[in-house]
Design a protein around this motif. Structure first.
Motif, PDB file in Angstrom:
ATOM      1  N   SER A  75     -88.110  71.488  49.447  1.00 27.65           N
ATOM      2  CA  SER A  75     -88.553  71.034  50.190  1.00 27.65           C
ATOM      3  C   SER A  75     -88.165  72.970  50.685  1.00 27.65           C
ATOM      4  CB  SER A  75     -88.559  70.388  51.799  1.00 27.65           C
ATOM      5  OG  SER A  75     -86.277  70.591  51.398  1.00 27.65           O
ATOM      6  N   GLU A  76     -88.955  72.779  51.976  1.00 28.07           N
ATOM      7  CA  GLU A  76     -88.469  74.961  52.469  1.00 28.07           C
ATOM      8  C   GLU A  76     -87.096  74.387  53.533  1.00 28.07           C
ATOM      9  OE1 GLU A  76     -91.328  76.767  53.336  1.00 28.07           O
ATOM     10  OE2 GLU A  76     -93.823  76.297  51.986  1.00 28.07           O
ATOM     11  N   VAL A  77     -86.613  73.352  53.391  1.00 21.68           N
ATOM     12  CA  VAL A  77     -84.863  73.301  54.658  1.00 21.68           C
ATOM     13  C   VAL A  77     -83.443  74.242  53.909  1.00 21.68           C
ATOM     14  CG1 VAL A  77     -83.141  71.354  55.243  1.00 21.68           C
ATOM     15  CG2 VAL A  77     -86.132  70.909  54.733  1.00 21.68           C
ATOM     16  N   THR A  78     -83.421  74.868  54.556  1.00 20.82           N
ATOM     17  CA  THR A  78     -81.972  75.213  54.556  1.00 20.82           C
ATOM     18  C   THR A  78     -81.004  74.488  54.768  1.00 20.82           C
ATOM     19  OG1 THR A  78     -83.314  77.748  54.591  1.00 20.82           O
ATOM     20  CG2 THR A  78     -80.979  77.557  55.489  1.00 20.82           C
ATOM     21  N   ALA A  79     -79.696  74.395  54.024  1.00 16.17           N
ATOM     22  CA  ALA A  79     -78.575  73.967  55.118  1.00 16.17           C
ATOM     23  C   ALA A  79     -77.570  74.705  54.835  1.00 16.17           C
ATOM     24  CB  ALA A  79     -78.287  73.004  54.192  1.00 16.17           C
ATOM     25  N   LEU A  80     -77.129  74.785  56.336  1.00 18.36           N
ATOM     26  CA  LEU A  80     -75.516  75.712  56.217  1.00 18.36           C
ATOM     27  C   LEU A  80     -74.619  74.199  56.017  1.00 18.36           C
ATOM     28  CD1 LEU A  80     -73.175  78.168  57.087  1.00 18.36           C
ATOM     29  CD2 LEU A  80     -74.273  77.461  58.946  1.00 18.36           C
ATOM     30  N   TRP A  81     -73.556  74.613  54.825  1.00 19.14           N
ATOM     31  CA  TRP A  81     -72.176  73.130  55.704  1.00 19.14           C
ATOM     32  C   TRP A  81     -71.088  73.954  55.717  1.00 19.14           C
ATOM     33  CZ3 TRP A  81     -75.157  71.347  50.515  1.00 19.14           C
ATOM     34  CH2 TRP A  81     -74.733  71.313  49.213  1.00 19.14           C
ATOM     35  N   VAL A  82     -70.283  73.538  55.987  1.00 25.85           N
ATOM     36  CA  VAL A  82     -69.024  73.798  55.972  1.00 25.85           C
ATOM     37  C   VAL A  82     -67.882  72.947  55.544  1.00 25.85           C
ATOM     38  CG1 VAL A  82     -66.760  73.727  58.195  1.00 25.85           C
ATOM     39  CG2 VAL A  82     -69.462  74.666  58.586  1.00 25.85           C
ATOM     40  N   THR A  83     -67.060  73.178  54.465  1.00 22.70           N
ATOM     41  CA  THR A  83     -66.767  72.524  53.788  1.00 22.70           C
ATOM     42  C   THR A  83     -64.931  72.936  53.223  1.00 22.70           C
ATOM     43  OG1 THR A  83     -66.883  71.054  51.829  1.00 22.70           O
ATOM     44  CG2 THR A  83     -67.309  73.527  51.848  1.00 22.70           C
ATOM     45  N   HIS A  84     -64.005  71.600  52.936  1.00 19.35           N
ATOM     46  CA  HIS A  84     -62.717  72.345  52.249  1.00 19.35           C
ATOM     47  C   HIS A  84     -63.277  72.110  50.380  1.00 19.35           C
ATOM     48  CE1 HIS A  84     -62.119  72.215  56.649  1.00 19.35           C
ATOM     49  NE2 HIS A  84     -61.651  73.001  56.347  1.00 19.35           N
ATOM     50  N   CYS A  85     -63.976  71.288  51.005  1.00 18.33           N
ATOM     51  CA  CYS A  85     -63.717  70.557  49.012  1.00 18.33           C
ATOM     52  C   CYS A  85     -64.265  72.017  47.899  1.00 18.33           C
ATOM     53  CB  CYS A  85     -64.800  69.528  49.176  1.00 18.33           C
ATOM     54  SG  CYS A  85     -64.864  68.968  47.611  1.00 18.33           S
ATOM     55  N   LEU A  86     -63.446  72.615  47.578  1.00 14.23           N
ATOM     56  CA  LEU A  86     -63.810  73.341  47.042  1.00 14.23           C
ATOM     57  C   LEU A  86     -65.192  72.940  45.726  1.00 14.23           C
ATOM     58  CD1 LEU A  86     -61.170  75.027  46.004  1.00 14.23           C
ATOM     59  CD2 LEU A  86     -62.695  75.436  47.597  1.00 14.23           C
ATOM     60  N   ALA A 143     -84.413  74.124  58.593  1.00 11.28           N
ATOM     61  CA  ALA A 143     -82.175  74.012  58.945  1.00 11.28           C
ATOM     62  C   ALA A 143     -81.449  73.043  59.617  1.00 11.28           C
ATOM     63  CB  ALA A 143     -81.876  74.850  59.237  1.00 11.28           C
ATOM     64  N   LEU A 144     -80.448  72.822  57.990  1.00  9.63           N
ATOM     65  CA  LEU A 144     -79.810  71.090  58.436  1.00  9.63           C
ATOM     66  C   LEU A 144     -78.376  71.861  58.692  1.00  9.63           C
ATOM     67  CD1 LEU A 144     -80.113  68.832  55.526  1.00  9.63           C
ATOM     68  CD2 LEU A 144     -80.515  68.846  57.900  1.00  9.63           C
ATOM     69  N   ILE A 145     -77.459  71.703  59.365  1.00  5.02           N
ATOM     70  CA  ILE A 145     -76.349  72.338  60.043  1.00  5.02           C
ATOM     71  C   ILE A 145     -75.357  71.265  59.495  1.00  5.02           C
ATOM     72  CG2 ILE A 145     -74.626  73.687  60.973  1.00  5.02           C
ATOM     73  CD1 ILE A 145     -77.040  74.732  62.526  1.00  5.02           C
ATOM     74  N   LEU A 146     -73.839  71.139  58.102  1.00  8.73           N
ATOM     75  CA  LEU A 146     -73.454  70.368  58.091  1.00  8.73           C
ATOM     76  C   LEU A 146     -72.044  70.081  57.482  1.00  8.73           C
ATOM     77  CD1 LEU A 146     -75.974  69.048  54.836  1.00  8.73           C
ATOM     78  CD2 LEU A 146     -75.819  67.994  56.721  1.00  8.73           C
ATOM     79  N   ASP A 147     -71.760  69.998  58.800  1.00 10.60           N
ATOM     80  CA  ASP A 147     -70.275  69.960  59.069  1.00 10.60           C
ATOM     81  C   ASP A 147     -69.278  69.178  58.419  1.00 10.60           C
ATOM     82  OD1 ASP A 147     -67.422  71.373  59.692  1.00 10.60           O
ATOM     83  OD2 ASP A 147     -68.056  71.084  61.852  1.00 10.60           O
ATOM     84  N   GLU A 148     -68.532  69.190  57.656  1.00 13.58           N
ATOM     85  CA  GLU A 148     -67.417  68.289  56.716  1.00 13.58           C
ATOM     86  C   GLU A 148     -68.459  67.221  56.317  1.00 13.58           C
ATOM     87  OE1 GLU A 148     -64.896  68.964  55.363  1.00 13.58           O
ATOM     88  OE2 GLU A 148     -64.464  70.482  56.542  1.00 13.58           O
ATOM     89  N   PHE A 149     -70.235  67.425  55.519  1.00 14.86           N
ATOM     90  CA  PHE A 149     -70.553  65.988  55.876  1.00 14.86           C
ATOM     91  C   PHE A 149     -71.027  64.951  55.268  1.00 14.86           C
ATOM     92  CE2 PHE A 149     -72.693  68.730  52.436  1.00 14.86           C
ATOM     93  CZ  PHE A 149     -73.408  67.144  52.078  1.00 14.86           C
ATOM     94  N   THR A 150     -69.256  65.347  53.441  1.00 17.34           N
ATOM     95  CA  THR A 150     -69.192  64.842  53.085  1.00 17.34           C
ATOM     96  C   THR A 150     -67.862  63.652  53.149  1.00 17.34           C
ATOM     97  OG1 THR A 150     -67.874  65.459  51.549  1.00 17.34           O
ATOM     98  CG2 THR A 150     -70.069  65.551  51.079  1.00 17.34           C
ATOM     99  N   THR A 151     -66.908  63.682  54.896  1.00 14.17           N
ATOM    100  CA  THR A 151     -65.659  63.509  55.131  1.00 14.17           C
ATOM    101  C   THR A 151     -66.112  62.161  55.493  1.00 14.17           C
ATOM    102  OG1 THR A 151     -65.954  65.381  56.474  1.00 14.17           O
ATOM    103  CG2 THR A 151     -64.166  63.459  57.025  1.00 14.17           C
ATOM    104  N   PHE A 152     -66.568  60.912  55.851  1.00 10.72           N
ATOM    105  CA  PHE A 152     -66.436  59.803  55.546  1.00 10.72           C
ATOM    106  C   PHE A 152     -66.808  58.996  54.484  1.00 10.72           C
ATOM    107  CE2 PHE A 152     -66.409  61.062  60.139  1.00 10.72           C
ATOM    108  CZ  PHE A 152     -65.197  60.901  60.311  1.00 10.72           C
TER     109      PHE A 152
END
Length: 115
Positions: free
Chosen positions: A61-72, A32-41
């Motif tokens: 892959s069998e990876v699950t991602a949860l990402w936090v974003t403000h980018c619609l 699992a990946l937790i990506l918090d605003e990972f495109t910000t920079f």
């Protein structure tokens, strides 16, 4: 990112650090990946490229991602989404319905400020 292999971490830009961190997590075979605003920079031109690359990796892959974003725009890559306000879940569902919900809220807000 191989061209950055020998560079000291402190010489990397924020976007380069983001990419290295994601690559490192994937190299560790995490589930699992937790990506918090990972495109910000990232530069605007790089944002969608990185999102597409992460999405492609998730697809094969069998990876699950949860990402936090403000980018619609990132919603188009999501299987599902949760909309929150002030730390509370307001609604959740498939990405299309959440996008529609957000756009309706935006429209209502714009109507109120223009009234």
């Amino acid at each position: 990112m191989s061209e950055y292999l020998q560079r000291p971490v402190q010489t990397l830009s924020g976007g380069q650090e983001q990419r290295v961190a994601i690559a490192g997590a994937l190299a560790e075979a995490c589930k699992a990946l937790i990506l918090d605003e990972f495109t910000t920079f990232l530069d605007e031109s790089d944002q969608m490229g990185v999102i597409k690359a992460v999405q492609n990796l998730l697809d094969i892959s069998e990876v699950t991602a949860l990402w936090v974003t403000h980018c619609l725009e990132e919603l188009e890559y999501a299987d599902g989404a949760v909309y929150m306000e002030d730390g509370r879940v307001i609604t959740h569902g498939d990405a299309a319905s959440i996008s529609k919900f957000i756009k309706a809220k935006q429209s209502l807000y714009i109507h109120r400020i223009n009234s």
